[in-house]
Write a protein that holds these residues in place. Structure first.
Motif, PDB file in Angstrom:
ATOM      1  N   PHE A   1      48.513  59.969  19.324  1.00 43.38           N
ATOM      2  CA  PHE A   1      47.589  61.027  18.916  1.00 43.38           C
ATOM      3  C   PHE A   1      48.232  62.000  17.929  1.00 43.38           C
ATOM      4  N   GLN A   2      49.382  62.539  18.285  1.00 43.81           N
ATOM      5  CA  GLN A   2      50.006  63.560  17.434  1.00 43.81           C
ATOM      6  C   GLN A   2      50.552  62.964  16.145  1.00 43.81           C
TER       7      GLN A   2
ATOM      8  N   GLY B   1      47.547  61.793  13.923  1.00 50.58           N
ATOM      9  CA  GLY B   1      46.719  62.915  13.508  1.00 50.58           C
ATOM     10  C   GLY B   1      47.327  63.700  12.358  1.00 50.58           C
ATOM     11  N   THR B   2      48.627  63.920  12.401  1.00 41.88           N
ATOM     12  CA  THR B   2      49.292  64.679  11.339  1.00 41.88           C
ATOM     13  C   THR B   2      49.641  63.808  10.138  1.00 41.88           C
TER      14      THR B   2
ATOM     15  N   GLY C   1      43.528  60.201  17.502  1.00 42.00           N
ATOM     16  CA  GLY C   1      44.347  60.839  16.468  1.00 42.00           C
ATOM     17  C   GLY C   1      43.827  60.555  15.078  1.00 42.00           C
TER      18      GLY C   1
ATOM     19  N   ILE D   1      40.676  62.732  14.651  1.00 39.88           N
ATOM     20  CA  ILE D   1      40.901  64.176  14.531  1.00 39.88           C
ATOM     21  C   ILE D   1      41.608  64.517  13.228  1.00 39.88           C
ATOM     22  N   SER D   2      42.236  63.530  12.578  1.00 40.31           N
ATOM     23  CA  SER D   2      42.895  63.806  11.294  1.00 40.31           C
ATOM     24  C   SER D   2      41.889  64.237  10.236  1.00 40.31           C
TER      25      SER D   2
ATOM     26  N   ALA E   1      46.700  70.421   9.875  1.00 43.15           N
ATOM     27  CA  ALA E   1      46.657  69.321  10.829  1.00 43.15           C
ATOM     28  C   ALA E   1      47.558  69.573  12.026  1.00 43.15           C
TER      29      ALA E   1
ATOM     30  N   VAL F   1      46.036  69.400  15.820  1.00 45.40           N
ATOM     31  CA  VAL F   1      46.503  68.351  16.717  1.00 45.40           C
ATOM     32  C   VAL F   1      47.364  68.902  17.849  1.00 45.40           C
TER      33      VAL F   1
ATOM     34  N   THR G   1      36.121  57.363  14.947  1.00 46.67           N
ATOM     35  CA  THR G   1      36.859  56.962  13.749  1.00 46.67           C
ATOM     36  C   THR G   1      35.914  56.403  12.691  1.00 46.67           C
TER      37      THR G   1
END
Length: 298
Positions: free
Chosen positions: A106-107, A110-111, A191, A194-195, A204, A208, A286
């Protein structure tokens, strides 16, 4: 009738480029001239993603060391402080594994994807012949590599430095394996989705990291489940981290520890249902939200 003599000094007649022989030569045989499929391209891109990640030594150290450092601190500081029925390192290990898996999926995605979108990497990739699905296959390869590396490191730290009691049955390891796969896939898709919420690569991190940090305190990672209020656990159950941690505890803990869960049982079918649902929800989000360009690019 006599046959006309052939002049040996006359130039040879050039082959007709449109003749049947030329047409047969232009037709590819076997795999010649055939473009590689999305899976092959995706696996190649996954290997490139791993090598690119490995070149950034700061990211490598931070990604792999943070969960291990948290485990070391918790096992050292809280050792003997609370009566949990099992050694402190054994109690915190499953939850920190779940946290580490969400971190690398996820992290990380996402970033990283938000940064690739802002810097134009996604837009350039979309303009190449690469199938779009190959990009996501490559990210999946990277995340699985990080997930298994994270798991191996945490098990090594717990076993070598704290003599943790690791699972000894095939059933326990099978539970750990399917929780890892379902949880990692669901968190990866979340992830990616959410990006698209972050307007910039800098934003971001907040988009996140903040919800991820809150979930760590409400999903039984840092604070034991038995001391959390029901309304906190009910809210956390709407997200995958709580179910990942519960599934990991089912693989690591003895059966009698299930009495400490909110429902008094491991509820593995419910764990599988919740994580599977997040895989579906993450895929839908997504597909609905993913963008190859920034909003300012249109």
């Amino acid at each position: 009738m006599s046959t006309p003599a052939t002049d040996p000094t006359a130039p040879a007649t050039a082959p007709d480029p449109t003749g049947p022989r030329a047409r047969r030569a232009a037709v590819p045989t076997g795999s010649r001239g055939r473009l590689p499929g999305p899976l092959r391209v995706g696996l190649s891109r996954g290997w490139m993603e791993i090598r690119t990640f490995a070149r950034e030594w700061e990211s490598v150290i931070f990604t792999f060391s943070l969960p291990a450092l948290i485990l070391v601190m918790f096992a050292s500081i809280f050792d003997g402080l609370y009566d949990m029925g099992i050694p402190t390192v054994d109690y915190y290990l499953p939850g920190i594994i779940a946290m580490g898996l969400m971190s690398v999926s996820f992290q990380t995605l996402g970033t990283a994807i938000a940064a690739e979108r802002e810097y134009g990497t996604l837009r350039r990739l979309r303009g190449t012949p690469m199938p779009p699905s190959a990009y996501f296959v490559g990210k999946t390869v990277l995340v699985l590599f990080l997930a298994f590396g994270q798991l191996a490191l945490l098990l090594a730290v717990a076993g070598l430095f704290f003599d943790a009691n690791l699972p000894s049955t095939a059933q326990a390891w099978a539970t750990i394996a399917w929780v890892l796969l379902l949880g990692t896939i669901g968190c990866s898709l979340l992830g990616i989705a959410i990006s698209s919420l972050a307007r910039t690569a800098q934003a971001a991190s907040a988009v996140v990291v903040v919800p991820f940090l809150i979930l760590q305190f409400t999903s039984g990672i840092f604070v034991p489940v038995m001391v959390l209020p029901d309304w906190v656990l009910n809210a956390a159950s709407l997200f995958p981290l709580l179910w990942m941690a519960q599934g990991m505890r089912a693989g690591f803990f003895p059966d009698e520890m299930a009495a400490l869960e909110q429902s008094g049982a491991w509820d593995l079918p419910m764990v599988a249902l919740a994580l599977g649902a997040w895989c579906v929800v993450g895929l839908v989000l997504t597909l609905l939200t993913f963008r190859w360009k920034t909003r300012k690019d249109g």
